[in-house]
Enzyme design. Structure first.
Site, mmCIF file in Angstrom:
data_model
loop_
_atom_site.group_PDB
_atom_site.id
_atom_site.type_symbol
_atom_site.label_atom_id
_atom_site.label_comp_id
_atom_site.label_asym_id
_atom_site.label_seq_id
_atom_site.Cartn_x
_atom_site.Cartn_y
_atom_site.Cartn_z
ATOM 1 N N TYR A 62 0.421 26.638 -11.768
ATOM 2 C CA TYR A 62 0.616 25.339 -12.414
ATOM 3 C C TYR A 62 1.961 24.722 -12.056
ATOM 4 O O TYR A 62 2.928 25.427 -11.780
ATOM 5 C CB TYR A 62 0.551 25.479 -13.943
ATOM 6 C CG TYR A 62 -0.861 25.636 -14.453
ATOM 7 C CD1 TYR A 62 -1.611 24.525 -14.822
ATOM 8 C CD2 TYR A 62 -1.450 26.894 -14.554
ATOM 9 C CE1 TYR A 62 -2.913 24.667 -15.283
ATOM 10 C CE2 TYR A 62 -2.746 27.042 -15.009
ATOM 11 C CZ TYR A 62 -3.476 25.927 -15.370
ATOM 12 O OH TYR A 62 -4.760 26.069 -15.815
ATOM 13 N N TYR A 94 -6.753 32.494 -11.454
ATOM 14 C CA TYR A 94 -5.485 33.221 -11.587
ATOM 15 C C TYR A 94 -5.638 34.369 -12.581
ATOM 16 O O TYR A 94 -6.403 34.277 -13.533
ATOM 17 C CB TYR A 94 -4.338 32.286 -11.975
ATOM 18 C CG TYR A 94 -4.533 31.450 -13.222
ATOM 19 C CD1 TYR A 94 -4.188 31.941 -14.486
ATOM 20 C CD2 TYR A 94 -5.036 30.150 -13.145
ATOM 21 C CE1 TYR A 94 -4.336 31.161 -15.621
ATOM 22 C CE2 TYR A 94 -5.198 29.362 -14.287
ATOM 23 C CZ TYR A 94 -4.853 29.881 -15.514
ATOM 24 O OH TYR A 94 -5.014 29.101 -16.634
ATOM 25 N N ARG A 97 -8.641 34.142 -15.093
ATOM 26 C CA ARG A 97 -9.210 32.847 -15.461
ATOM 27 C C ARG A 97 -9.958 32.302 -14.243
ATOM 28 O O ARG A 97 -9.419 32.238 -13.147
ATOM 29 C CB ARG A 97 -8.109 31.829 -15.838
ATOM 30 C CG ARG A 97 -7.244 32.121 -17.028
ATOM 31 C CD ARG A 97 -7.937 32.172 -18.379
ATOM 32 N NE ARG A 97 -9.154 31.417 -18.599
ATOM 33 C CZ ARG A 97 -9.242 30.138 -18.933
ATOM 34 N NH1 ARG A 97 -8.163 29.411 -19.062
ATOM 35 N NH2 ARG A 97 -10.413 29.548 -19.144
ATOM 36 N N HIS A 132 -10.689 26.233 -13.236
ATOM 37 C CA HIS A 132 -11.001 25.336 -14.355
ATOM 38 C C HIS A 132 -10.016 24.175 -14.362
ATOM 39 O O HIS A 132 -8.923 24.256 -13.799
ATOM 40 C CB HIS A 132 -10.938 26.082 -15.700
ATOM 41 C CG HIS A 132 -9.577 26.644 -16.001
ATOM 42 N ND1 HIS A 132 -9.158 27.861 -15.499
ATOM 43 C CD2 HIS A 132 -8.531 26.154 -16.711
ATOM 44 C CE1 HIS A 132 -7.919 28.092 -15.908
ATOM 45 N NE2 HIS A 132 -7.505 27.075 -16.633
ATOM 46 N N HIS A 146 -8.221 21.523 -17.192
ATOM 47 C CA HIS A 146 -7.982 21.227 -18.607
ATOM 48 C C HIS A 146 -8.176 19.739 -18.865
ATOM 49 O O HIS A 146 -7.709 18.915 -18.063
ATOM 50 C CB HIS A 146 -6.552 21.604 -18.992
ATOM 51 C CG HIS A 146 -6.276 23.076 -18.919
ATOM 52 N ND1 HIS A 146 -6.360 23.893 -20.017
ATOM 53 C CD2 HIS A 146 -5.928 23.877 -17.893
ATOM 54 C CE1 HIS A 146 -6.067 25.137 -19.663
ATOM 55 N NE2 HIS A 146 -5.795 25.162 -18.371
HETATM 56 FE FE LIG Z 1 -5.510 26.992 -17.270
#
Ligand SMILES: [Fe+2]
Lengths: 203, 239
Positions: B107, B147, B158, B161, B163
């Site tokens: 991120y 990740y 995860r 995806h 958000h």
């Molecule tokens: Fe996430």
């Protein structure tokens, strides 16, 4: 009959909500932009700590508030008194809790109103939502003001039967370092879990 | 078109559990006492309608830092869909925010600084737009990487995806969710996706793949993802 659609499931906001989405002035509801006039009413400052279990401060929560203007009006079609709503007040703000778990807002004191849905008087109040990694859905509650005669009749305040528990939703006047000089300052800590847990409502 | 003025409680099995086994943060932060029921009053059936005035919108390209700049690593994706209420009516003018990991699963956020996956200086990583008259939104991005959740005993990863944060037309239609990609093996072990008890509910979080010839351009892979927020409008439909 139209086909009913089921709301999309909530998921946690996670730890990576973009920092630029929580802008510098998004927690100041007293003005819309540099060109607009100040919102009407008594300027107030609300601040407090957010805690998770074991009373550990919870940083990086996204906190949002929603409230009527100083006269108890909403600039929204569902409010029959919308024509009187303050054009310089949007009623919504957002803040993320800082590294020490502190959240705060600058706003105006909301007015109470006669609620057309329940037929009861609403005391001055502010709806607040908290989102965080670990919270699969937001948690919501309502903040009330001290010494308001209307609190005893308020249908939301009284939805909590235990008087000692509902007291936890009453803002406490306190001198707070970060409050602007011209604002009345209030404190309300939010305990997500554990001793002194804040009462939350079904969303 | 007037905004919704009727909100019913969520249908529980279609929404996630709050305490999730193996997701430690959920156990430290979920309130331990039952939630109180409150009546809906005017404050709950209203909400900010003019947020696009306060929040900067028109950021719908996550794949580059600014227009004309080089694009981020990874596979370009076009993600679009409609924002609807429970009567399948479009939710217009709603602010919608998205953020995601880069193609390597990292991120653009200080809280992800311990992630050993590489940053991508050309990846913007977030976007904000307003839904149009049909309730439609659209974003250009790159496919997010999966990740691993650090030090997880079951090696939870995860899945890819995106958000989503949707302001909707009222306090009660506020929704924060995640969109998953179809056919990803990691979807089956994801604790957050699996936290939704109802299979239909889980399916509502997974986007549909768009056939190539339905896309306006050849350099993207397309995904269609409708999102439904709570709320009914006063006039009953179809009587
Ligand atoms: Fe996430």
């Amino acid at each position: 009959m139209a086909h009913r659609r089921v709301p999309t499931p909530s998921q946690t906001i996670g730890p990576f909500f973009p920092e630029h989405f929580v802008g510098g002035a998004d927690h100041d509801l007293t003005f819309l932009d540099d060109k607009s006039k100040r919102a009407q009413g008594q300027k107030i400052y609300i601040g407090g700590n957010i805690y998770e279990a074991e009373r550990l401060p919870r940083w990086n929560c996204v906190v949002e508030i929603w409230q009527p203007d100083a006269n108890g009006c909403f600039a929204h079609p569902n409010d029959p008194r919308r024509a009187r709503a303050d054009p310089n007040f949007v009623g919504w703000g957002r803040r993320s809790s800082d590294d020490a778990g502190w959240y705060d807002f600058i706003t105006v004191k909301p007015g109470g109103y006669a609620d057309p849905l329940t037929g009861k008087p609403r005391a001055p109040h502010i709806d607040i939502s908290i989102m965080s990694s670990g919270l699969m859905r937001r948690v919501v509650t309502t903040l009330f003001f001290p010494g308001e005669a209307a609190n005893v009749q308020d249908p939301v305040f009284n939805a909590i039967p235990d008087a000692a528990v509902r007291e936890r939703l009453i803002l406490r006047p306190e001198k707070l370092e970060r409050a602007p000089n011209d604002a009345i300052a209030y404190r309300l800590d939010i305990v997500l879990q554990g001793e002194g847990e804040t009462p939350f409502f079904v969303d | 078109m007037t905004p919704p003025d009727r909100y019913e409680p969520y249908d529980e099995p279609s929404q996630p559990l709050m305490r999730v086994d193996g997701y430690r943060e959920s156990q430290l932060r979920t309130p331990s006492r039952p939630l109180y029921k409150r009546p809906a009053t005017l404050t709950e059936i209203t909400g900010p309608l003019n947020l696009a005035k306060k929040l900067k919108v028109g950021m719908n390209d996550l794949s580059r830092i600014k227009q004309g700049a080089p694009r981020a690593m990874g596979q370009l994706i076009w993600v679009t869909g409609r924002l609807l209420d429970e009567d399948a009516m479009p939710v217009r003018g709603s602010v919608l925010e998205v953020w995601q990991a880069n193609a390597a699963g990292r991120y653009v956020h200080k809280a992800d600084s311990g992630n050993p996956a590489p940053q991508d200086p050309n990846f913007f990583g977030s976007g904000r737009c307003v839904t149009d008259r049909e309730g439609r939104y659209a974003f250009l991005s790159v496919k997010p990487g999966a990740y691993p959740v650090p030090n997880h005993p079951t090696r939870w990863w995860r899945p890819p995806h995106i958000h989503f944060s949707i302001l909707g037309e009222g306090f009660m239609s506020r929704l924060v969710t995640q969109m998953y990609f179809p056919g990803e093996p990691l979807n089956g072990i994801d604790l957050l996706l699996k936290a939704v008890p109802d299979e239909k509910g889980r399916e509502r979080l997974v986007a549909r793949w768009t056939p190539m010839m339905q896309l306006e351009r050849a350099d993207v892979v397309g995904f269609e993802h409708d999102i439904v927020v709570r709320g009914h409008r006063a006039t009953p439909m179809g009587f």
